[in-house]
Design a protein around this motif. Structure first.
Motif, PDB file in Angstrom:
ATOM      1  N   ILE A 140       0.851  -1.194   0.000  1.00 53.40           N
ATOM      2  CA  ILE A 140       0.000   0.000   0.000  1.00 53.40           C
ATOM      3  C   ILE A 140       0.879   1.235   0.000  1.00 53.40           C
ATOM      4  O   ILE A 140       1.840   1.324   0.758  1.00 53.40           O
ATOM      5  CB  ILE A 140      -0.933   0.006   1.227  1.00 53.40           C
ATOM      6  N   GLY A 141       0.558   2.172  -0.885  1.00 52.73           N
ATOM      7  CA  GLY A 141       1.286   3.432  -0.970  1.00 52.73           C
ATOM      8  C   GLY A 141       0.390   4.592  -0.589  1.00 52.73           C
ATOM      9  O   GLY A 141      -0.828   4.539  -0.776  1.00 52.73           O
ATOM     10  N   THR A 142       1.004   5.647  -0.052  1.00 49.82           N
ATOM     11  CA  THR A 142       0.277   6.839   0.371  1.00 49.82           C
ATOM     12  C   THR A 142       0.739   8.032  -0.445  1.00 49.82           C
ATOM     13  O   THR A 142       1.945   8.259  -0.578  1.00 49.82           O
ATOM     14  CB  THR A 142       0.540   7.121   1.868  1.00 49.82           C
ATOM     15  N   ILE A 143      -0.206   8.796  -0.987  1.00 51.36           N
ATOM     16  CA  ILE A 143       0.137  10.008  -1.730  1.00 51.36           C
ATOM     17  C   ILE A 143       0.636  11.054  -0.739  1.00 51.36           C
ATOM     18  O   ILE A 143      -0.038  11.360   0.236  1.00 51.36           O
ATOM     19  CB  ILE A 143      -1.065  10.538  -2.527  1.00 51.36           C
ATOM     20  N   ILE A 144       1.832  11.590  -0.991  1.00 51.78           N
ATOM     21  CA  ILE A 144       2.395  12.582  -0.078  1.00 51.78           C
ATOM     22  C   ILE A 144       2.516  13.963  -0.727  1.00 51.78           C
ATOM     23  O   ILE A 144       2.775  14.938  -0.036  1.00 51.78           O
ATOM     24  CB  ILE A 144       3.764  12.133   0.491  1.00 51.78           C
ATOM     25  N   GLU A 145       2.310  14.040  -2.050  1.00 52.91           N
ATOM     26  CA  GLU A 145       2.398  15.341  -2.716  1.00 52.91           C
ATOM     27  C   GLU A 145       1.733  15.258  -4.078  1.00 52.91           C
ATOM     28  O   GLU A 145       1.783  14.224  -4.743  1.00 52.91           O
ATOM     29  CB  GLU A 145       3.876  15.716  -2.891  1.00 52.91           C
ATOM     30  N   ILE A 146       1.098  16.348  -4.480  1.00 56.15           N
ATOM     31  CA  ILE A 146       0.524  16.479  -5.827  1.00 56.15           C
ATOM     32  C   ILE A 146       1.108  17.752  -6.409  1.00 56.15           C
ATOM     33  O   ILE A 146       1.034  18.812  -5.784  1.00 56.15           O
ATOM     34  CB  ILE A 146      -1.016  16.584  -5.783  1.00 56.15           C
ATOM     35  N   GLU A 147       1.703  17.652  -7.591  1.00 55.69           N
ATOM     36  CA  GLU A 147       2.306  18.835  -8.184  1.00 55.69           C
ATOM     37  C   GLU A 147       1.957  18.945  -9.661  1.00 55.69           C
ATOM     38  O   GLU A 147       1.746  17.947 -10.327  1.00 55.69           O
ATOM     39  CB  GLU A 147       3.825  18.828  -7.998  1.00 55.69           C
ATOM     40  N   GLU A 148       1.886  20.188 -10.128  1.00 55.93           N
ATOM     41  CA  GLU A 148       1.647  20.438 -11.541  1.00 55.93           C
ATOM     42  C   GLU A 148       2.976  20.790 -12.183  1.00 55.93           C
ATOM     43  O   GLU A 148       3.683  21.680 -11.715  1.00 55.93           O
ATOM     44  CB  GLU A 148       0.648  21.572 -11.737  1.00 55.93           C
ATOM     45  N   ARG A 149       3.317  20.054 -13.231  1.00 55.88           N
ATOM     46  CA  ARG A 149       4.555  20.323 -13.962  1.00 55.88           C
ATOM     47  C   ARG A 149       4.194  21.028 -15.253  1.00 55.88           C
ATOM     48  O   ARG A 149       3.381  20.541 -16.036  1.00 55.88           O
ATOM     49  CB  ARG A 149       5.315  19.030 -14.243  1.00 55.88           C
ATOM     50  N   PHE A 150       4.801  22.171 -15.462  1.00 50.47           N
ATOM     51  CA  PHE A 150       4.488  23.031 -16.594  1.00 50.47           C
ATOM     52  C   PHE A 150       4.435  22.235 -17.889  1.00 50.47           C
ATOM     53  O   PHE A 150       5.390  21.560 -18.255  1.00 50.47           O
ATOM     54  CB  PHE A 150       5.523  24.156 -16.691  1.00 50.47           C
ATOM     55  N   GLN A 151       3.322  22.296 -18.581  1.00 52.99           N
ATOM     56  CA  GLN A 151       3.045  21.661 -19.866  1.00 52.99           C
ATOM     57  C   GLN A 151       3.148  20.140 -19.844  1.00 52.99           C
ATOM     58  O   GLN A 151       3.144  19.506 -20.885  1.00 52.99           O
ATOM     59  CB  GLN A 151       3.972  22.212 -20.963  1.00 52.99           C
TER      60      GLN A 151
END
Length: 71
Positions: free
Chosen positions: A3-14
């Protein structure tokens, strides 16, 4: 599988949105990145999903967005 846990959500340009997730295999912690393939609104930091990984090298892993863990 683990089981993995999301620790960050990021937007990468384009390039779109990417998530960073953390999981453990044999008492060792791993952190990996993956492109978000579902709507961003469907996930949040702290959500848990199944992670499939290589037995030989757990750094080769993939979080399965279809297998959300609900507790």
């Amino acid at each position: 599988m683990t089981i993995g846990t999301i620790i960050e959500i990021e937007e990468r340009f384009q390039r779109g949105f990417f998530i960073k997730y953390q999981f453990s295999v044999r008492e060792k912690n791993y952190t990996e990145n993956q492109k978000l393939t579902i709507k961003k609104e469907l996930i949040k930091v702290g959500d848990k999903f199944e992670v499939h990984y290589s037995d030989k090298n757990p750094e080769y892993s993939e979080l399965d967005f279809d297998k959300k863990i609900t507790e």
